[in-house]
Design an enzyme around this catalytic site. Sequence first.
Site, mmCIF file in Angstrom:
data_model
loop_
_atom_site.group_PDB
_atom_site.id
_atom_site.type_symbol
_atom_site.label_atom_id
_atom_site.label_comp_id
_atom_site.label_asym_id
_atom_site.label_seq_id
_atom_site.Cartn_x
_atom_site.Cartn_y
_atom_site.Cartn_z
ATOM 1 N N GLY A 1 4.692 33.120 31.838
ATOM 2 C CA GLY A 1 3.911 31.465 31.677
ATOM 3 C C GLY A 1 2.786 31.206 32.407
ATOM 4 O O GLY A 1 2.210 32.335 32.998
ATOM 5 N N GLU B 1 -3.182 35.739 28.806
ATOM 6 C CA GLU B 1 -2.587 34.440 27.558
ATOM 7 C C GLU B 1 -3.718 34.406 27.718
ATOM 8 O O GLU B 1 -3.972 32.690 27.014
ATOM 9 C CB GLU B 1 -1.958 33.412 27.466
ATOM 10 N N HIS C 1 8.040 29.971 28.834
ATOM 11 C CA HIS C 1 8.953 30.954 27.648
ATOM 12 C C HIS C 1 10.618 30.097 28.179
ATOM 13 O O HIS C 1 11.445 30.870 28.273
ATOM 14 C CB HIS C 1 8.964 32.354 28.199
ATOM 15 N N HIS D 1 8.627 34.362 20.985
ATOM 16 C CA HIS D 1 8.070 34.642 22.373
ATOM 17 C C HIS D 1 7.847 33.531 23.736
ATOM 18 O O HIS D 1 8.790 33.656 24.687
ATOM 19 C CB HIS D 1 6.108 34.355 22.096
#
Length: 209
Positions: A25, A72, A93, A153
């Site tokens: 995350g 990300e 997640h 995901h």
Amino acid sequence: MDIKKDVLDHAKKCYDNGLTIGTSGNVSLKDGHVMYITPSALPYNEMIESDILKVDIETGDVLEGERKASSETSMHRYIYMKDTDIKAIVHTHSTYATVFACAQIPIPPVHYTIADIGREVPVAPYALFGSEKLAENAVNTLGDNNGVLLANHGVVSVGSSLKDAYRRAETIEEVAHLSFGSYVLNSVQPLSNEELDDVEKGFESYVSG
Ligand SMILES: [Zn+2]
């Protein structure tokens, strides 16, 4: 408010409240043409303010910070570039939301609080973590919603502040849990569009439901 502290506090909140496990995350906050984002692969309980990276949204260059930016980072950049009203992003997640993401089933509106997110939480098509394709898929599927599932995901929520984006991360997880239970009981009863319209009107007069 200290921006790095705001990012750190919400990242730790995700961890403390069970929305993230280990180093998964990430959390970011936009400030003009830059964003502040949590680093990659650093346990949340070890993270300090100086670990938060300052990144140019357009170029992806790290302007401040020694750590490696979150895997990300491009997804966060793309979302900010696509919708300039979005100021904060939380990606986790969290378990029940990710169950729906793995099953590639949108989270249905079985509980009225979902109206803070949209009419459902849609699923963006699968793409490799950290890839530009994933960023593109997330942005395209997000549309006007305040949350989107990433197939196989996890989940992304957005807002005009980290407080909003974080609250939505919790709401999505809660509604995913309730939806999961509804599927288990074999009785999924989504609210109708008219019922959700009424909820939205109700939300306009109350700050929180
Ligand atoms: Zn992820």
